[in-house]
Scaffold this motif. Structure first.
Motif, PDB file in Angstrom:
ATOM      1  N   HIS A  19       0.836  -1.203   0.000  1.00 20.80           N
ATOM      2  CA  HIS A  19       0.000   0.000   0.000  1.00 20.80           C
ATOM      3  C   HIS A  19       0.877   1.261   0.000  1.00 20.80           C
ATOM      4  N   MET A  20       1.980   1.216   0.748  1.00 21.13           N
ATOM      5  CA  MET A  20       2.893   2.358   0.780  1.00 21.13           C
ATOM      6  C   MET A  20       3.460   2.634  -0.604  1.00 21.13           C
ATOM      7  N   VAL A  21       3.944   1.601  -1.271  1.00 24.50           N
ATOM      8  CA  VAL A  21       4.523   1.777  -2.607  1.00 24.50           C
ATOM      9  C   VAL A  21       3.471   2.336  -3.558  1.00 24.50           C
ATOM     10  N   GLU A  22       2.281   1.779  -3.497  1.00 30.80           N
ATOM     11  CA  GLU A  22       1.191   2.228  -4.367  1.00 30.80           C
ATOM     12  C   GLU A  22       0.849   3.699  -4.109  1.00 30.80           C
ATOM     13  N   ALA A  23       0.739   4.074  -2.847  1.00 27.52           N
ATOM     14  CA  ALA A  23       0.388   5.450  -2.502  1.00 27.52           C
ATOM     15  C   ALA A  23       1.495   6.426  -2.886  1.00 27.52           C
ATOM     16  N   ILE A  24       2.732   6.031  -2.680  1.00 22.41           N
ATOM     17  CA  ILE A  24       3.852   6.925  -2.987  1.00 22.41           C
ATOM     18  C   ILE A  24       4.002   7.105  -4.494  1.00 22.41           C
ATOM     19  N   TRP A  29       4.542  13.688  -6.654  1.00 20.21           N
ATOM     20  CA  TRP A  29       5.508  14.584  -6.037  1.00 20.21           C
ATOM     21  C   TRP A  29       6.371  13.925  -4.975  1.00 20.21           C
ATOM     22  N   SER A  30       6.018  12.752  -4.490  1.00 22.77           N
ATOM     23  CA  SER A  30       6.773  12.122  -3.399  1.00 22.77           C
ATOM     24  C   SER A  30       8.239  11.916  -3.752  1.00 22.77           C
ATOM     25  N   LEU A  31       8.505  11.407  -4.925  1.00 24.73           N
ATOM     26  CA  LEU A  31       9.898  11.157  -5.313  1.00 24.73           C
ATOM     27  C   LEU A  31      10.679  12.467  -5.416  1.00 24.73           C
ATOM     28  N   THR A  32      10.004  13.525  -5.853  1.00 22.29           N
ATOM     29  CA  THR A  32      10.641  14.845  -5.911  1.00 22.29           C
ATOM     30  C   THR A  32      10.948  15.347  -4.512  1.00 22.29           C
ATOM     31  N   VAL A  33      10.012  15.136  -3.587  1.00 24.14           N
ATOM     32  CA  VAL A  33      10.227  15.551  -2.192  1.00 24.14           C
ATOM     33  C   VAL A  33      11.430  14.819  -1.615  1.00 24.14           C
ATOM     34  N   TYR A  34      11.548  13.516  -1.876  1.00 28.42           N
ATOM     35  CA  TYR A  34      12.701  12.753  -1.376  1.00 28.42           C
ATOM     36  C   TYR A  34      14.000  13.327  -1.930  1.00 28.42           C
ATOM     37  N   THR A  56       1.543  24.569  -2.468  1.00 30.38           N
ATOM     38  CA  THR A  56       1.576  24.337  -1.022  1.00 30.38           C
ATOM     39  C   THR A  56       0.580  23.246  -0.629  1.00 30.38           C
ATOM     40  N   LYS A  57      -0.625  23.285  -1.189  1.00 35.77           N
ATOM     41  CA  LYS A  57      -1.645  22.298  -0.854  1.00 35.77           C
ATOM     42  C   LYS A  57      -1.201  20.886  -1.227  1.00 35.77           C
ATOM     43  N   VAL A  58      -0.703  20.739  -2.441  1.00 40.18           N
ATOM     44  CA  VAL A  58      -0.254  19.423  -2.910  1.00 40.18           C
ATOM     45  C   VAL A  58       0.928  18.942  -2.068  1.00 40.18           C
ATOM     46  N   LEU A  59       1.857  19.843  -1.772  1.00 40.64           N
ATOM     47  CA  LEU A  59       3.004  19.471  -0.947  1.00 40.64           C
ATOM     48  C   LEU A  59       2.545  19.017   0.437  1.00 40.64           C
ATOM     49  N   ASN A  60       1.633  19.761   1.041  1.00 38.69           N
ATOM     50  CA  ASN A  60       1.145  19.374   2.370  1.00 38.69           C
ATOM     51  C   ASN A  60       0.472  18.016   2.363  1.00 38.69           C
ATOM     52  N   ASP A  61      -0.311  17.724   1.318  1.00 35.08           N
ATOM     53  CA  ASP A  61      -0.931  16.399   1.198  1.00 35.08           C
ATOM     54  C   ASP A  61       0.131  15.312   1.085  1.00 35.08           C
ATOM     55  N   CYS A  62       1.134  15.578   0.271  1.00 35.54           N
ATOM     56  CA  CYS A  62       2.235  14.622   0.074  1.00 35.54           C
ATOM     57  C   CYS A  62       2.994  14.402   1.379  1.00 35.54           C
ATOM     58  N   GLY A  70       5.301   6.916   8.102  1.00 38.70           N
ATOM     59  CA  GLY A  70       6.539   6.882   8.876  1.00 38.70           C
ATOM     60  C   GLY A  70       7.781   7.040   8.024  1.00 38.70           C
ATOM     61  N   ILE A  71       7.608   7.520   6.801  1.00 39.49           N
ATOM     62  CA  ILE A  71       8.740   7.710   5.895  1.00 39.49           C
ATOM     63  C   ILE A  71       9.468   9.012   6.230  1.00 39.49           C
ATOM     64  N   LEU A  72       8.691  10.023   6.588  1.00 40.07           N
ATOM     65  CA  LEU A  72       9.245  11.316   6.958  1.00 40.07           C
ATOM     66  C   LEU A  72       8.880  11.641   8.398  1.00 40.07           C
ATOM     67  N   GLU A  73       9.676  12.523   8.991  1.00 39.87           N
ATOM     68  CA  GLU A  73       9.339  13.047  10.311  1.00 39.87           C
ATOM     69  C   GLU A  73       9.297  14.563  10.228  1.00 39.87           C
ATOM     70  N   ARG A  74       8.466  15.138  11.073  1.00 34.75           N
ATOM     71  CA  ARG A  74       8.266  16.587  11.092  1.00 34.75           C
ATOM     72  C   ARG A  74       8.804  17.134  12.398  1.00 34.75           C
ATOM     73  N   LYS A  75       9.583  18.188  12.288  1.00 35.19           N
ATOM     74  CA  LYS A  75      10.116  18.827  13.484  1.00 35.19           C
ATOM     75  C   LYS A  75       9.659  20.278  13.485  1.00 35.19           C
ATOM     76  N   ALA A  76       8.884  20.647  14.510  1.00 35.05           N
ATOM     77  CA  ALA A  76       8.400  22.016  14.660  1.00 35.05           C
ATOM     78  C   ALA A  76       9.253  22.714  15.709  1.00 35.05           C
TER      79      ALA A  76
END
Length: 119
Positions: A19-24, A29-34, A56-62, A70-76
């Motif tokens: 499911h992860m591979v399919e969704a990514i 844009w996921s590969l571009t983000v990586y 911005t909207k598309v990036l936030n969804d991605c 759990g592929i990325l982590e967010r630090k605020a």
């Protein structure tokens, strides 16, 4: 077949990772983000400014989808103005290696197709 012979069970695709591979791959844009993260771009505003067509909207969804897996982590950071950075998790590194292997396999398939059909 002998009754002493063992039957091999039917192999089933791993549900969560498949499911992860399919969704990514479903998110163009996921590969571009990586790639941006690999090049040191960690803030969403920088990402949007770095890539034509990325909103911005598309990036936030991605980013949200990648956080859920759990592929990325967010630090605020507790700053004014607010600052948020993203990074690849250790599990995300492994996942990206799988995606890289799939890309290499596709390159091999394309090369062998080109050799078989030289138009």
């Amino acid at each position: 077949m002998n009754s002493n012979d063992k039957k091999m069970p039917r192999r089933v695709a791993p549900a969560r990772s498949a499911h992860m591979v399919e969704a990514i791959f479903g998110c163009k844009w996921s590969l571009t983000v990586y790639q941006l993260l690999k090049n040191g771009t960690k803030r969403p505003g920088e990402m949007v400014r770095s890539v034509d067509g990325l909103t911005t909207k598309v990036l936030n969804d991605c980013l949200r989808r990648n956080l859920e897996f759990g592929i990325l982590e967010r630090k605020a950071f507790n700053e004014v103005p607010p600052r948020v950075e993203y990074a690849v998790t250790p599990m995300g590194e492994k996942f990206i290696q799988v995606l890289d292997a799939l890309e290499a396999l596709q390159d091999e398939i394309n090369a062998s197709s080109a050799e078989a059909d030289p138009r």
